[in-house]
Design a protein around this motif. Structure first.
Motif, PDB file in Angstrom:
ATOM      1  N   GLY A 268       0.996  -1.278   0.139  1.00 55.02           N
ATOM      2  CA  GLY A 268      -0.026   0.433   0.184  1.00 55.02           C
ATOM      3  C   GLY A 268       0.532   1.333   0.098  1.00 55.02           C
ATOM      4  N   VAL A 269       2.531   1.416  -0.267  1.00 58.11           N
ATOM      5  CA  VAL A 269       3.265   2.123  -0.455  1.00 58.11           C
ATOM      6  C   VAL A 269       2.689   3.070  -0.925  1.00 58.11           C
ATOM      7  N   ARG A 270       2.297   4.297  -1.823  1.00 62.41           N
ATOM      8  CA  ARG A 270       2.627   4.282  -3.160  1.00 62.41           C
ATOM      9  C   ARG A 270       3.664   5.356  -3.747  1.00 62.41           C
ATOM     10  N   ARG A 271       5.002   4.477  -3.370  1.00 61.96           N
ATOM     11  CA  ARG A 271       5.934   5.009  -4.083  1.00 61.96           C
ATOM     12  C   ARG A 271       7.256   3.802  -3.972  1.00 61.96           C
ATOM     13  N   ARG A 272       7.919   4.356  -5.213  1.00 63.54           N
ATOM     14  CA  ARG A 272       8.975   3.604  -5.944  1.00 63.54           C
ATOM     15  C   ARG A 272      10.282   3.563  -4.606  1.00 63.54           C
ATOM     16  N   ILE A 273      10.352   2.306  -4.241  1.00 59.78           N
ATOM     17  CA  ILE A 273      11.284   1.776  -2.502  1.00 59.78           C
ATOM     18  C   ILE A 273      11.416   0.659  -3.405  1.00 59.78           C
ATOM     19  N   THR A 274      13.547   1.375  -3.481  1.00 58.96           N
ATOM     20  CA  THR A 274      14.344  -0.422  -3.674  1.00 58.96           C
ATOM     21  C   THR A 274      15.177  -0.797  -2.310  1.00 58.96           C
ATOM     22  N   PRO A 275      15.498  -2.501  -2.470  1.00 54.07           N
ATOM     23  CA  PRO A 275      16.224  -2.826  -1.254  1.00 54.07           C
ATOM     24  C   PRO A 275      17.432  -1.729  -0.874  1.00 54.07           C
ATOM     25  N   HIS A 276      17.981  -0.699  -1.416  1.00 52.74           N
ATOM     26  CA  HIS A 276      19.087  -0.275  -1.394  1.00 52.74           C
ATOM     27  C   HIS A 276      18.365   1.397  -0.477  1.00 52.74           C
ATOM     28  N   ASP A 277      17.158   1.429  -0.769  1.00 54.77           N
ATOM     29  CA  ASP A 277      16.462   2.390  -0.025  1.00 54.77           C
ATOM     30  C   ASP A 277      16.671   1.970   1.606  1.00 54.77           C
ATOM     31  N   MET A 278      16.640   0.527   1.919  1.00 55.63           N
ATOM     32  CA  MET A 278      16.602   0.546   3.239  1.00 55.63           C
ATOM     33  C   MET A 278      17.857   1.338   3.904  1.00 55.63           C
ATOM     34  N   ARG A 279      19.305   0.651   2.963  1.00 59.18           N
ATOM     35  CA  ARG A 279      20.403   0.812   3.845  1.00 59.18           C
ATOM     36  C   ARG A 279      20.498   2.381   4.392  1.00 59.18           C
ATOM     37  N   ARG A 280      20.249   3.034   2.981  1.00 53.15           N
ATOM     38  CA  ARG A 280      20.246   4.921   3.063  1.00 53.15           C
ATOM     39  C   ARG A 280      19.004   4.942   4.317  1.00 53.15           C
ATOM     40  N   ALA A 281      17.762   4.618   4.022  1.00 55.66           N
ATOM     41  CA  ALA A 281      16.854   4.978   5.484  1.00 55.66           C
ATOM     42  C   ALA A 281      17.713   4.785   6.735  1.00 55.66           C
ATOM     43  N   GLY A 282      18.668   3.883   6.701  1.00 52.81           N
ATOM     44  CA  GLY A 282      19.040   2.834   8.480  1.00 52.81           C
ATOM     45  C   GLY A 282      20.150   4.217   8.566  1.00 52.81           C
ATOM     46  N   ALA A 283      20.760   4.564   7.550  1.00 54.11           N
ATOM     47  CA  ALA A 283      22.287   5.905   7.947  1.00 54.11           C
ATOM     48  C   ALA A 283      21.273   6.695   8.337  1.00 54.11           C
ATOM     49  N   THR A 284      20.620   7.701   7.880  1.00 56.82           N
ATOM     50  CA  THR A 284      19.497   8.552   8.382  1.00 56.82           C
ATOM     51  C   THR A 284      19.378   8.370   9.154  1.00 56.82           C
ATOM     52  N   HIS A 285      18.184   7.493   9.766  1.00 62.46           N
ATOM     53  CA  HIS A 285      18.070   7.253  11.164  1.00 62.46           C
ATOM     54  C   HIS A 285      18.854   6.908  12.281  1.00 62.46           C
ATOM     55  N   PHE A 286      20.170   6.703  11.663  1.00 59.67           N
ATOM     56  CA  PHE A 286      21.012   6.784  12.848  1.00 59.67           C
ATOM     57  C   PHE A 286      22.135   7.759  12.397  1.00 59.67           C
ATOM     58  N   TYR A 287      22.124   8.829  11.471  1.00 59.99           N
ATOM     59  CA  TYR A 287      22.434  10.568  11.526  1.00 59.99           C
ATOM     60  C   TYR A 287      21.670  10.538  12.427  1.00 59.99           C
ATOM     61  N   ARG A 288      20.539  10.932  12.079  1.00 66.76           N
ATOM     62  CA  ARG A 288      20.041  11.435  13.230  1.00 66.76           C
ATOM     63  C   ARG A 288      19.427  11.131  14.684  1.00 66.76           C
ATOM     64  N   ARG A 289      19.933   9.975  14.837  1.00 63.27           N
ATOM     65  CA  ARG A 289      19.675   9.632  16.741  1.00 63.27           C
ATOM     66  C   ARG A 289      21.306  10.142  16.925  1.00 63.27           C
ATOM     67  N   THR A 290      22.179   9.976  16.398  1.00 65.87           N
ATOM     68  CA  THR A 290      23.472   9.386  16.868  1.00 65.87           C
ATOM     69  C   THR A 290      24.384  11.086  16.970  1.00 65.87           C
ATOM     70  N   LYS A 291      23.969  12.512  15.068  1.00 69.34           N
ATOM     71  CA  LYS A 291      24.834  13.194  15.106  1.00 69.34           C
ATOM     72  C   LYS A 291      26.203  12.710  15.089  1.00 69.34           C
ATOM     73  N   ASP A 292      26.534  12.303  14.749  1.00 71.57           N
ATOM     74  CA  ASP A 292      28.230  10.982  14.364  1.00 71.57           C
ATOM     75  C   ASP A 292      28.796  10.985  12.806  1.00 71.57           C
ATOM     76  N   ILE A 293      28.732  11.898  12.411  1.00 68.26           N
ATOM     77  CA  ILE A 293      28.936  11.410  10.976  1.00 68.26           C
ATOM     78  C   ILE A 293      29.993  10.746  10.731  1.00 68.26           C
ATOM     79  N   GLU A 294      31.016  10.950  11.542  1.00 64.62           N
ATOM     80  CA  GLU A 294      32.157   9.846  11.547  1.00 64.62           C
ATOM     81  C   GLU A 294      31.937   8.447  11.521  1.00 64.62           C
ATOM     82  N   ARG A 295      31.797   8.153  12.802  1.00 67.07           N
ATOM     83  CA  ARG A 295      31.301   6.853  12.535  1.00 67.07           C
ATOM     84  C   ARG A 295      30.645   6.571  12.005  1.00 67.07           C
ATOM     85  N   LEU A 296      29.255   6.749  11.560  1.00 69.75           N
ATOM     86  CA  LEU A 296      28.593   7.170   9.754  1.00 69.75           C
ATOM     87  C   LEU A 296      29.269   5.999   8.746  1.00 69.75           C
TER      88      LEU A 296
END
Length: 332
Positions: A268-296
């Motif tokens: 029911g998600v009306r957007r184009r989402i690929t498997p690689h978007d899971m990695r990008r989304a995980g990285a974004t959520h990690f950065y929003r939570r930690t703000k640690d860009i070097e660790r990311l």
């Protein structure tokens, strides 16, 4: 120019350059497309010595103008043709001063910012087996092939880490292994042990291991430690070695991508989402939570901070409907 000879020489050159079979899988269709396009344009069969940079520019224009391919896709094809010239034909590919071979790409690529709710909807539409793969891509912030290439020995539950060894650029790195996934992963390992016992009972040769290590430890392909975390249900041969025995490989990445696409449509998600978007989304959520860009950057295996900043969606997140003045007007 014999197709079999060209294929063999290209594969050997790619191996000699230290690249993976995935590079050959990407380059070979482009090379054959280039050869066939040149033959149709010339109207006759050609030898390798007769191919010129004019043929390369003609092929580039066909891709860009006739087939309307994106600059990024065209430039990837040109990388394959440049490799063909330099490593197989042993010639320098001259470029025109006023017309660079590579097309200009946008400085920023289009990306898809995915919410936690959309991720949940897609994951729930997957089978339990595929759910774990998608969750590990998100939680470990890793590519699909990084996850599929994981072996049981690569998992360190005590330190909550996974070792990514066979990755895109051969950059060994350690990624998080979230504790919330441990129970699912242990269940998957129990499923893998079933494959392992059945293969031993049937006398199957096990799983492929690096050739240098197979020479040092001939029993390694039979050890449970070396088994894939996500093994294929059927045995198959190494596509680069038709004489090799059938072994247990990991599941096919293209098959997973098809199942993932079907899950997105049924979720029911009306957007184009690929498997690689899971990695990008995980990285974004990690950065929003930690703000640690070097660790990311270390987790993602990027060469520069700039690459990591461009990878996440932080600037897109900052832009939302709350910035629009229309709410105040409609609320009046």
């Amino acid at each position: 120019m014999s197709q079999a000879t060209l294929k063999r020489e290209l594969h050997a050159a790619i191996k000699q350059a230290g690249n993976k079979d995935s590079t050959f899988d990407a380059y070979w269709p482009v090379v054959m497309d280039f050869v066939n396009t040149t033959r149709r344009h010339r109207g006759n069969r050609i030898t390798r010595d007769q191919i010129t940079e004019d043929d390369v520019y003609y092929f580039r224009n066909v891709l860009a103008n006739d087939r309307n391919q994106s600059p990024r896709t065209v430039n990837q094809a040109m990388s394959a043709i440049r490799f063909l010239f330099e490593r197989v034909l042993h010639r320098t590919l001259e470029q025109r001063e006023t017309d660079p071979l590579r097309l200009k790409q946008p400085t920023r690529q289009r990306r898809r910012n995915i919410s936690a709710n959309q991720i949940t909807q897609v994951i729930q539409a997957l089978s339990p087996h595929d759910q774990l793969i998608a969750l590990m891509m998100f939680g470990c912030m890793s590519r699909l092939n990084d996850i599929l290439n994981l072996r049981i020995k690569d998992l360190n539950f005590d330190f909550q880490q996974a070792e990514i060894a066979d990755c895109k650029h051969d950059h060994f790195r350690i990624v998080p292994l979230p504790e919330s996934l441990h129970q699912r992963i242990h269940q998957q390992i129990r499923n893998v042990e079933h494959f392992h016992r059945r293969d031993q009972q049937r006398g199957n040769p096990g799983v492929p291991v690096p050739k240098s290590f197979a020479t040092k430890s001939p029993t390694a392909p039979l050890l449970i430690d070396w088994f894939w975390l996500f093994p294929s249900r059927s045995l198959s041969r190494d596509p680069s070695d038709p004489t090799a025995p059938k072994m247990r490989w990991h599941i096919n990445d293209d098959a997973f991508r098809k199942r993932f696409t079907a899950a997105v449509r049924s979720s029911g998600v009306r957007r184009r989402i690929t498997p690689h978007d899971m990695r990008r989304a995980g990285a974004t959520h990690f950065y929003r939570r930690t703000k640690d860009i070097e660790r990311l950057q270390t987790i993602l295996g990027h060469n520069s901070i700039e690459q990591t900043f461009d990878y996440i969606f932080e600037d897109e997140i900052a832009i939302s409907g709350q910035d629009s003045p229309i709410d105040a007007i409609l609320a009046a």
